[in-house]
Design an enzyme around this catalytic site. Structure first.
Site, PDB file in Angstrom:
ATOM      1  N   GLU A 286       0.713  -1.170   0.007  1.00  0.00           N
ATOM      2  CA  GLU A 286       0.073  -0.003  -0.090  1.00  0.00           C
ATOM      3  C   GLU A 286       0.839   1.412  -0.100  1.00  0.00           C
ATOM      4  O   GLU A 286       0.502   2.207  -0.529  1.00  0.00           O
ATOM      5  CB  GLU A 286      -0.963   0.042   1.341  1.00  0.00           C
ATOM      6  CG  GLU A 286      -1.926  -1.001   1.235  1.00  0.00           C
ATOM      7  CD  GLU A 286      -2.847  -0.959   0.042  1.00  0.00           C
ATOM      8  OE1 GLU A 286      -3.453   0.194  -0.169  1.00  0.00           O
ATOM      9  OE2 GLU A 286      -3.355  -1.911  -0.472  1.00  0.00           O
TER      10      GLU A 286
ATOM     11  N   SER B 285     -49.134 -27.304  42.122  1.00  0.00           N
ATOM     12  CA  SER B 285     -48.707 -27.447  44.029  1.00  0.00           C
ATOM     13  C   SER B 285     -47.366 -26.702  44.258  1.00  0.00           C
ATOM     14  O   SER B 285     -47.011 -26.996  45.418  1.00  0.00           O
ATOM     15  CB  SER B 285     -48.731 -28.939  44.231  1.00  0.00           C
ATOM     16  OG  SER B 285     -49.918 -29.359  44.028  1.00  0.00           O
TER      17      SER B 285
END
Length: 834
Positions: free
Chosen positions: A90, A492
């Protein structure tokens, strides 16, 4: 000579005029563009878009949220040779220019003039930083001038290593990977410092065109780009000729590697994500927060597995509902079976498969499994598959494969030893790779996706920290979190709250009630409550009534306590009463609670009677590792609890702390006492009998003496539960259909929910010592006559019972010791027997 002098002067004037015009134009551009450039402060305060990551308390990755995969890394963590690879690709003169490379720009200008189109931008690494962080990607002259000016500004404010670090953390490298660290993981599944030279060059080739030079999408072009970069590295003296020769010979080794989560906890992850968005908004996905939860990875994984196993076990008991689809003969003979399978989603570990041949002689079926190809399904894996008829009935047991499946049937299967087969992304994933080619057909077992659902929640009883949570069979199939959202009848499992109300009201475990038929006639509408199994035991102590789950005793008990009084006490315990009925059916758990609400209520009992506020998030750290939230320390308090640093959580949000800043977060969370510790201690004793001799006997398989609990089954078996605990851990399991419907004959809390609870608690309790609630002062042991509840006379058969001192049976008088008789124990028997 004068002519030459005049010509030289003319050229000089032209040069000066051009230079002046250039300066004027440049100055004009600068004055025009400068106000739109970001200020220095913004450059210095750059935030990378980093995903939200959620971890278990033992640092295992649970989930990652965010569009971009990114793992910020410092320049010191990146090998020099990797930096040189990017420079070669680059900006080879990166350390020699001041943000703008004149040679590069001149080359780009020549290319533009000669070809009439933009061939390259002449951008330096600094200019790419300017573009990636602050500017658009439009290919215009205005943007290019902005890029140049901003690059010069960046070079003035930051040094070269800082600029390079910004570049390598921001650059897009394909496959949703942003930054070098993320790309290294995505393509090679290893950190940057472990990459080979060839792999480093391959990554350095991606910024120019992440799609065109992607080693997964186009390995040939990617290799050409890699070799060109290696050549540039050799030219610049970054690598030796020998290293170059070795690197260009290296094969392409890139594969797709998705972020691997380490814990199967999608419902927990979604709870954490929603809380983070509530606190921080959409920034939660991009600002790099790390969330550490209260769940332990091993416990959480077991909760997920135990719930799925329990739901599959129920599903198998009720038979095979048949194939989920069918492929015609032409598709089987000539079609793409893998493509055809895309119409059927994977559900957790269950994969869709089409039956290609049924061979009764070999006692097997052949199939084609999505992502795995050919498979063999032995008959042993189909023996469970009696045909489903109703929730109460199945067909006859199959005797051969053809009794179960036919050619062309699409069914779900589980691949045996799936962990040994290479995992790949789902079919149709653009970033994925093809399924592996297998030399031998895989072995599979016939399965089906359960219709039934469930939830499991486990809390640390003393703090409210969520140890584990599973909100259903499959989050991918249904994101509805039953643990926190499903309002169901507790049956229950509600009774412990009723019996605690009785103990707080002066009754005792020895109080006698009559377990006998009863009918309530209200405005002509008769209600006849019944016991499970239809049996009646006559005079029964509250201890026995609880561990045997006698409904008729509970109804009579509630009638004596009073509905309003009981609801008031539930509010004291902070059990939600909005969904509770104001009639005697309340005794049988006909109200509505979420599994989380029930688990939280049982945790109050488990910890000895202190308030509990469930919470999931332990810490939140920002992208810099700074703690922005720390869950407050939980302090159990009996008296003088009104302190300035206490905090309450809104009643409508019991799981998460409110959104507050770190400065406002209290250091402690005060949990006040809600129930008399002596009453809770006695209830512990009664609930341990549920496991020792009552409906929860299956929990004895854990081989522990510190466990207490309660089963629960609602009318017509629409909801089944088990809620159990020791002094440290409270865990609740629920099983039922999303749209309430009977689970079928023989399905109770003890057969559906309790096995899930046991399977989970086996792991959660492994290696932990027994945890009993300490015996408080004011408790006495007295030998009683179990039939009357009174003190046993000398020589009379009896058993020891525990009482609060003030509620203990009266001492025997001389008259009591001299003759036989019977009484009511803690209450008037004639009043209690209906």
């Amino acid at each position: 000579m004068p002519h030459l002098l005049r010509t030289s002067r003319l050229f000089a004037w032209f040069f000066l005029t051009g230079l002046s015009l250039a300066v004027i134009v440049g100055s004009g551009f600068y004055l025009y563009l400068r106000p739109g450039l970001p200020p220095v402060e913004q450059i210095m305060d750059i935030k990378l878009q980093t995903p939200l990551r959620v971890y278990s308390k033992d640092n295992r990755l649970i989930a990652e949220f965010g569009e971009k995969r990114r793992a910020p890394i410092t320049i010191e963590q990146i090998p020099t040779i990797q930096l040189q690879a990017f420079m070669a690709a680059e900006d080879s003169r990166f350390y020699d220019h001041y943000g703008v490379d004149i040679k590069g720009l001149a080359r780009a200008a020549v290319e533009l003039i000669s070809t009439g189109s933009i061939q390259s931008g002449g951008s330096t690494i600094t200019m790419q930083v300017a573009k990636n962080y602050f500017l658009s990607r439009d290919r215009t002259f205005i943007r290019k001038f902005n890029e140049i000016l901003l690059a010069i500004q960046i070079e003035r404010e930051l040094d070269k290593p800082q600029i390079f670090e910004l570049y390598l953390n921001k650059i897009y490298l394909g496959n949703r990977a942003y930054g070098i660290a993320a790309a290294s993981q995505v393509y090679y599944n290893k950190p940057v410092n472990e990459l080979s030279l060839a792999q480093m060059a391959m990554l350095a080739g991606l910024p120019k065109a992440p799609s065109a030079y992607n080693p997964l999408a186009n390995p040939q072009r990617a290799t050409q780009r890699r070799d060109w970069i290696l050549g540039r590295m050799k030219e610049h003296g970054f690598i030796s000729p020998d290293a170059y020769e070795l690197a260009i010979q290296a094969p392409v080794t890139a594969t797709y590697n998705a972020t691997e989560t380490e814990v199967d906890a999608d419902y927990v992850a979604e709870m954490a994500r929603a809380e983070m968005v509530r606190r921080f908004g959409e920034d939660a996905y991009t600002d790099g927060y790390t969330v550490t939860l209260t769940v332990d990875s091993e416990d959480q994984q077991k909760a997920t597995d135990a719930l799925r196993d329990g739901l599959e076990a129920y599903d198998h008991r009720h038979g095979f509902r048949g194939p989920v689809g069918e492929l015609d003969a032409d598709t089987l003979a000539n079609g793409d079976l893998s493509a055809a399978m895309l119409n059927y989603p994977r559900v957790e570990s269950l994969m869709p498969a089409v039956i290609t041949r049924v061979d009764d002689d070999k006692n097997e079926a052949r199939a084609h499994v999505r992502r795995f190809g050919p498979a063999v399904m032995p008959f042993e894996s189909m023996k469970w598959a009696s045909r489903y008829k109703t929730e109460n009935y199945t067909g006859s047991k199959p005797a051969k494969p053809s009794d179960v499946v036919s050619t062309g049937d699409v069914v779900y299967v589980r691949v045996e030893e799936i962990a040994t087969v290479q995992a790949t992304p789902e079919d149709g994933d653009a970033e994925g790779t093809p399924a592996p080619a297998l030399d031998q057909p895989v072995r599979v077992s016939l399965m089906q996706v359960p219709d039934v659902e469930g939830a499991l929640i486990s809390l640390e009883a003393k703090t409210g920290a969520i140890k584990s949570l599973a909100g259903g069979y499959s989050f991918g199939q249904s994101k509805y979190n039953r643990a926190t959202q499903a309002q169901r009848q507790p049956g229950s499992t509600f009774k412990p709250f009723l019996y605690l109300t009785a103990l707080e009201s002066g009754m005792t475990p020895a109080t006698i009630y009559n377990d006998a038929p009863i009918v309530f006639d209200d405005a002509g509408a008769g209600w006849r409550p019944e016991n499970s199994g239809g049996r009646f035991e006559g005079p029964t102590s509250l201890r026995e009534a609880l561990y045997r789950s006698r409904n008729l005793v509970s109804v009579r008990l509630l009638r004596d306590l009073g509905i309003s009084r009981t609801l008031d006490y539930l509010e004291q315990l902070k059990v939600p009463v909005e969904g509770m009925p104001s009639d005697l059916s309340l005794a049988l758990g006909s109200g509505h609670l979420t599994p989380m609400e029930l688990a939280r209520g049982l945790a109050v009992i488990a910890n000895g009677g202190y308030d509990v506020k469930p919470y999931l998030i332990e810490t939140i750290t920002d992208v810099n590792g700074e703690t922005v939230y720390q869950a407050p320390e939980v302090v159990l308090c009996d008296r003088n609890c009104d302190t300035e640093d206490s905090q309450s959580v809104p009643a409508d949000d019991p799981v998460n702390a409110p959104a507050v800043t770190a400065e406002a977060e209290p250091e402690t969370r005060i949990m006040r006492r809600l129930a008399d510790e002596r009453s809770v201690y006695i209830l512990h004793s009664m609930m341990r009998d549920v496991i020792k001799r009552g409906t929860g006997r299956r929990a004895r398989a854990l081989g522990r003496d510190d466990l207490a609990g309660k089963t629960g089954t609602t009318n017509k078996q629409k909801d089944t539960w088990f809620a159990g605990f020791n002094h440290d851990i409270a865990t609740t399991a629920w099983v039922g259909f999303d749209q309430p419907a009977p689970l079928g004959r023989g399905e109770y809390g003890a057969s559906t929910a309790l096995p899930i609870w046991v399977d989970y608690m086996k792991v959660a309790l492994e290696g932990t010592p027994s945890a009993f609630m300490p015996r408080p002062n004011g408790i006495v042991n007295i030998r009683i006559n179990p039939e009357t509840g009174k003190r046993a006379r000398p020589g009379e058969e009896g058993r020891f019972e525990i009482f609060k001192e003030e509620d203990a049976p009266a001492a025997l008088t001389a008259d009591d010791e001299g003759h036989t008789g019977s009484g009511s124990g803690g209450s008037d028997l004639s009043r209690q027997i209906f």
